[in-house]
Design a protein around this motif. Structure first.
Motif, PDB file in Angstrom:
ATOM      1  N   LEU A  14      22.824  12.206  45.460  1.00 53.44           N
ATOM      2  CA  LEU A  14      21.405  11.987  45.247  1.00 53.44           C
ATOM      3  C   LEU A  14      20.789  10.995  46.214  1.00 53.44           C
ATOM      4  O   LEU A  14      19.678  10.548  46.027  1.00 53.44           O
ATOM      5  CB  LEU A  14      21.174  11.517  43.804  1.00 53.44           C
ATOM      6  N   GLY A  15      21.486  10.603  47.244  1.00 52.28           N
ATOM      7  CA  GLY A  15      20.869   9.694  48.203  1.00 52.28           C
ATOM      8  C   GLY A  15      21.803   8.586  48.623  1.00 52.28           C
ATOM      9  O   GLY A  15      22.963   8.535  48.250  1.00 52.28           O
ATOM     10  N   GLU A  16      21.264   7.665  49.441  1.00 47.56           N
ATOM     11  CA  GLU A  16      22.084   6.587  49.980  1.00 47.56           C
ATOM     12  C   GLU A  16      22.344   5.493  48.969  1.00 47.56           C
ATOM     13  O   GLU A  16      23.252   4.698  49.150  1.00 47.56           O
ATOM     14  CB  GLU A  16      21.384   6.001  51.214  1.00 47.56           C
ATOM     15  N   ALA A  17      21.539   5.409  47.925  1.00 49.57           N
ATOM     16  CA  ALA A  17      21.702   4.358  46.928  1.00 49.57           C
ATOM     17  C   ALA A  17      21.916   4.969  45.556  1.00 49.57           C
ATOM     18  O   ALA A  17      21.402   6.042  45.251  1.00 49.57           O
ATOM     19  CB  ALA A  17      20.485   3.437  46.903  1.00 49.57           C
ATOM     20  N   GLY A  18      22.708   4.283  44.761  1.00 50.93           N
ATOM     21  CA  GLY A  18      22.910   4.674  43.375  1.00 50.93           C
ATOM     22  C   GLY A  18      22.630   3.473  42.487  1.00 50.93           C
ATOM     23  O   GLY A  18      23.087   2.366  42.762  1.00 50.93           O
ATOM     24  N   LEU A  19      21.852   3.666  41.419  1.00 52.75           N
ATOM     25  CA  LEU A  19      21.480   2.589  40.515  1.00 52.75           C
ATOM     26  C   LEU A  19      21.893   2.944  39.099  1.00 52.75           C
ATOM     27  O   LEU A  19      21.625   4.056  38.633  1.00 52.75           O
ATOM     28  CB  LEU A  19      19.969   2.351  40.534  1.00 52.75           C
ATOM     29  N   THR A  20      22.552   2.011  38.431  1.00 56.16           N
ATOM     30  CA  THR A  20      22.808   2.119  36.999  1.00 56.16           C
ATOM     31  C   THR A  20      22.142   0.922  36.350  1.00 56.16           C
ATOM     32  O   THR A  20      22.530  -0.218  36.604  1.00 56.16           O
ATOM     33  CB  THR A  20      24.313   2.132  36.692  1.00 56.16           C
ATOM     34  N   ILE A  21      21.124   1.174  35.523  1.00 56.81           N
ATOM     35  CA  ILE A  21      20.281   0.104  34.996  1.00 56.81           C
ATOM     36  C   ILE A  21      20.586  -0.108  33.519  1.00 56.81           C
ATOM     37  O   ILE A  21      20.700   0.845  32.746  1.00 56.81           O
ATOM     38  CB  ILE A  21      18.795   0.429  35.191  1.00 56.81           C
ATOM     39  N   TYR A  22      20.719  -1.380  33.159  1.00 60.03           N
ATOM     40  CA  TYR A  22      20.979  -1.788  31.780  1.00 60.03           C
ATOM     41  C   TYR A  22      19.799  -2.624  31.304  1.00 60.03           C
ATOM     42  O   TYR A  22      19.194  -3.366  32.073  1.00 60.03           O
ATOM     43  CB  TYR A  22      22.247  -2.644  31.691  1.00 60.03           C
ATOM     44  N   SER A 234      13.729  -6.868  41.614  1.00 61.09           N
ATOM     45  CA  SER A 234      14.996  -7.398  42.103  1.00 61.09           C
ATOM     46  C   SER A 234      14.891  -8.014  43.493  1.00 61.09           C
ATOM     47  O   SER A 234      15.825  -8.676  43.944  1.00 61.09           O
ATOM     48  CB  SER A 234      16.043  -6.282  42.135  1.00 61.09           C
ATOM     49  N   GLY A 235      13.778  -7.761  44.183  1.00 65.41           N
ATOM     50  CA  GLY A 235      13.646  -8.255  45.553  1.00 65.41           C
ATOM     51  C   GLY A 235      14.085  -7.243  46.594  1.00 65.41           C
ATOM     52  O   GLY A 235      14.226  -7.595  47.764  1.00 65.41           O
ATOM     53  N   ALA A 236      14.279  -5.990  46.192  1.00 57.55           N
ATOM     54  CA  ALA A 236      14.647  -4.928  47.143  1.00 57.55           C
ATOM     55  C   ALA A 236      14.039  -3.621  46.655  1.00 57.55           C
ATOM     56  O   ALA A 236      13.817  -3.424  45.455  1.00 57.55           O
ATOM     57  CB  ALA A 236      16.162  -4.795  47.268  1.00 57.55           C
ATOM     58  N   SER A 237      13.774  -2.726  47.589  1.00 61.68           N
ATOM     59  CA  SER A 237      13.282  -1.386  47.270  1.00 61.68           C
ATOM     60  C   SER A 237      14.414  -0.387  47.459  1.00 61.68           C
ATOM     61  O   SER A 237      15.289  -0.567  48.314  1.00 61.68           O
ATOM     62  CB  SER A 237      12.100  -1.010  48.169  1.00 61.68           C
ATOM     63  N   TYR A 238      14.382   0.681  46.657  1.00 65.00           N
ATOM     64  CA  TYR A 238      15.434   1.698  46.712  1.00 65.00           C
ATOM     65  C   TYR A 238      14.765   3.052  46.885  1.00 65.00           C
ATOM     66  O   TYR A 238      14.061   3.522  45.997  1.00 65.00           O
ATOM     67  CB  TYR A 238      16.284   1.658  45.447  1.00 65.00           C
ATOM     68  N   ASN A 240      14.905   7.167  47.519  1.00 59.91           N
ATOM     69  CA  ASN A 240      15.739   8.359  47.277  1.00 59.91           C
ATOM     70  C   ASN A 240      17.073   7.973  46.647  1.00 59.91           C
ATOM     71  O   ASN A 240      18.140   8.339  47.138  1.00 59.91           O
ATOM     72  CB  ASN A 240      15.961   9.122  48.576  1.00 59.91           C
ATOM     73  N   ALA A 241      16.988   7.221  45.575  1.00 64.63           N
ATOM     74  CA  ALA A 241      18.194   6.700  44.929  1.00 64.63           C
ATOM     75  C   ALA A 241      18.590   7.579  43.752  1.00 64.63           C
ATOM     76  O   ALA A 241      17.741   8.140  43.053  1.00 64.63           O
ATOM     77  CB  ALA A 241      17.955   5.266  44.447  1.00 64.63           C
ATOM     78  N   GLY A 242      19.891   7.694  43.518  1.00 64.69           N
ATOM     79  CA  GLY A 242      20.396   8.293  42.300  1.00 64.69           C
ATOM     80  C   GLY A 242      20.256   7.294  41.166  1.00 64.69           C
ATOM     81  O   GLY A 242      20.558   6.115  41.329  1.00 64.69           O
ATOM     82  N   LEU A 243      19.777   7.751  40.026  1.00 64.58           N
ATOM     83  CA  LEU A 243      19.424   6.843  38.936  1.00 64.58           C
ATOM     84  C   LEU A 243      20.203   7.175  37.675  1.00 64.58           C
ATOM     85  O   LEU A 243      20.253   8.332  37.246  1.00 64.58           O
ATOM     86  CB  LEU A 243      17.919   6.927  38.659  1.00 64.58           C
ATOM     87  N   LYS A 244      20.798   6.138  37.059  1.00 74.17           N
ATOM     88  CA  LYS A 244      21.440   6.254  35.753  1.00 74.17           C
ATOM     89  C   LYS A 244      20.909   5.139  34.848  1.00 74.17           C
ATOM     90  O   LYS A 244      20.654   4.027  35.312  1.00 74.17           O
ATOM     91  CB  LYS A 244      22.965   6.111  35.859  1.00 74.17           C
ATOM     92  N   LEU A 245      20.783   5.475  33.574  1.00 78.23           N
ATOM     93  CA  LEU A 245      20.368   4.498  32.572  1.00 78.23           C
ATOM     94  C   LEU A 245      21.418   4.469  31.476  1.00 78.23           C
ATOM     95  O   LEU A 245      21.848   5.514  31.001  1.00 78.23           O
ATOM     96  CB  LEU A 245      19.006   4.877  31.978  1.00 78.23           C
ATOM     97  N   VAL A 246      21.823   3.281  31.079  1.00 74.81           N
ATOM     98  CA  VAL A 246      22.813   3.119  30.025  1.00 74.81           C
ATOM     99  C   VAL A 246      22.103   2.672  28.755  1.00 74.81           C
ATOM    100  O   VAL A 246      21.383   1.670  28.749  1.00 74.81           O
ATOM    101  CB  VAL A 246      23.901   2.107  30.420  1.00 74.81           C
TER     102      VAL A 246
END
Length: 497
Positions: A14-22, A234-238, A240-246
């Protein structure tokens, strides 16, 4: 000794970045006033966002054979440096990190001036239509700029249009940077993965429900939609990131452990899925967005959690709890004070109840969040707000209960009509009457809830109608009140100890 085979980790599809957010916010705890930006650009004060994220970024880097310095920019300003991991997916066995540094001394006007004390700068000033320059050694920045010119004279500059510095002083950088001392066996392009935990990110769920009454005023249908709101400060932009939510109550004990639990389980199969795909994940639930998304810094983004469910059967409940204050705890001794609990509450609470069942169009784990309910005004076709409540994490197959407020045309009155106590014989009897008045033009069903708070040993010795024992301290009387009518509930309880 058997060497571990050099197997590369899968590419993030899904892109160069992957995010899992809690999220660590309580459901419904984000008040509307925080949706307005505060100084600095976000809706929260810096560092106050109730959540965190695991960030994974894949990049192709050119490495030489041997020891070298590797700089990695565009990381979050609120990164936890103790959670950073760098690995080469091309040659994991032959590439090692010897040292790691996180550099966050970002350039600013104040820092530049402080670094150039006792050093030469050039100041530009507007004098009429001309621009003059003054070059000298910077002595002070207090109350203006104090410079020592090349001729030894001291100049105090109160106003200036620009300052020129010969170079950017050492140690200052333009963006947060991770710096690694890396040793590599293989030269050339390496596909690398960097992962870390950062503060300043969170998510929550907002549910929008539309209620339609049926022929029976106590029953109806709900249309249910759910949206996810994501905050990135967070002080950064992401991009085309892959996104997950827990979703779930994750205990934070060791950041490294959080990383492994969230990253090493693999991606959900999302071939044709554009929305969120849900799956059980350890003892929590994981929601994976089936398309890349962009989360700019200092932004709030809304995404649909699941397609709207229509025609969900719902039941309207009216509940009268006549005690005031609203509840009593467990007392260490029998409560023989005659007056305690005799103040009556008149409000009748309104609830909506529905089942989270697949046969009703739902049957999915519902993350904790705020449920807002509206009802259609058929006179003009507008949806009007009728109440909101918060729910905790709700598994499929469970019942959802939403409190919407208090009824306007239905009132209750609770009265203690008899009271007897014999402390020597260790018993107490109390008789309660509850009057329910319905001023509506149709009959209503409601529940009368009573807490038997005076002692743990009790017995109902007389009653005007049947009741249900809910738990060791609570009973409920189902009551139907005729249109513009009145009903009486009376019972006698005997306590012994």
């Amino acid at each position: 000794i058997l060497a571990r085979p050099a197997t590369a980790a899968p590419v993030n599809p899904l892109g160069e970045a992957g995010l899992t957010i809690y999220s660590s916010a309580q459901p419904g705890s984000i008040p509307p006033e925080l949706y307005r930006p505060v100084l600095g650009g976000g809706i929260y004060p810096p560092g106050a966002v109730p959540g965190y994220a695991i960030v994974r970024q894949d990049r192709v880097l050119e490495l030489t054979s041997g020891r070298q310095e590797l700089r990695f920019r565009d990381v979050a300003a609120l990164i936890d440096p103790t959670t950073v991991r760098f690995e080469s997916l091309t040659d994991p066995d032959g590439t090692r990190v010897l040292e790691q540094n996180f550099q966050f001394d970002l350039v600013s006007a104040e820092k530049l001036m402080n670094r150039y004390l006792d050093r030469q700068i050039t100041v530009e000033r507007n004098v009429g239509d001309e621009i003059t320059t003054l070059t000298g050694r910077l002595l002070s920045t207090q109350g203006g700029l104090t410079l020592e010119g090349d001729d030894g004279q001291i100049h105090l500059v109160q106003a200036h249009s620009a300052i020129r510095f010969p170079e950017l002083p050492g140690g200052l950088i333009t963006q947060p940077t991770l710096v690694w001392d890396v040793i590599a066996e293989r030269a050339g392009e390496h596909r690398t993965r960097v992962s870390y935990e950062t503060q300043g990110m969170t998510w929550w769920t907002d549910y929008n429900l539309t209620f339609r009454e049926g022929r029976n005023a106590n029953r109806g249908m709900l249309d249910v939609s759910a949206w996810v709101s994501i905050i990135n400060q967070s002080g950064a932009s992401y991009e085309n990131a892959g996104l997950k939510l827990v979703a779930g109550d994750v205990l934070r004990v060791e950041p490294e452990r959080v990383y492994r639990e969230s990253m090493d389980q693999g991606m959900v199969s999302m071939a044709q899925e554009a929305g969120f795909a849900e799956k059980p994940f350890f003892e929590f639930h994981l929601y994976t967005l089936g398309r890349p998304t962009t989360l700019p810094d200092n932004s709030t983004k809304q995404l649909e959690l699941f397609p709207a469910a229509g025609e969900v059967p719902a039941e309207k409940l009216l509940v009268y709890y006549g005690l005031a204050p609203d509840s009593f705890g467990f007392f260490p001794d029998p409560v023989v004070d005659r007056e305690l609990g005799t103040q009556s509450n008149q409000k009748v609470d309104i609830y909506l109840r529905f089942d989270n069942e697949e046969q009703h169009g739902l049957g999915i784990p519902l993350p904790a969040g705020r449920m807002r309910v509206a009802k259609l005004d058929e006179a003009d076709g507008n949806l009007e707000f009728i109440g909101e409540d918060v729910i905790d994490h709700t598994p499929k197959g469970e019942q959802v209960l939403i409190q919407l407020g208090s009824a306007f045309d239905v009132l209750g009155e609770r009265t203690q009509v008899d009271y007897r106590v014999d402390t020597k014989a260790r018993w107490l009897e109390e008789t309660i009457e509850i009057v329910l008045r319905n001023h509506k033009e149709e009959p209503i069903d409601l529940l009368v809830r009573e807490t038997l708070y005076r002692w743990v040993n009790w017995e109902i010795t007389d009653k005007s109608r049947n009741f249900k024992k809910v738990d060791a301290r609570t009973i409920e009387f189902p009551v139907q009140v005729a249109a513009d009518g009145e009903e009486l509930v009376r019972y006698t309880v005997r306590y012994s100890w």
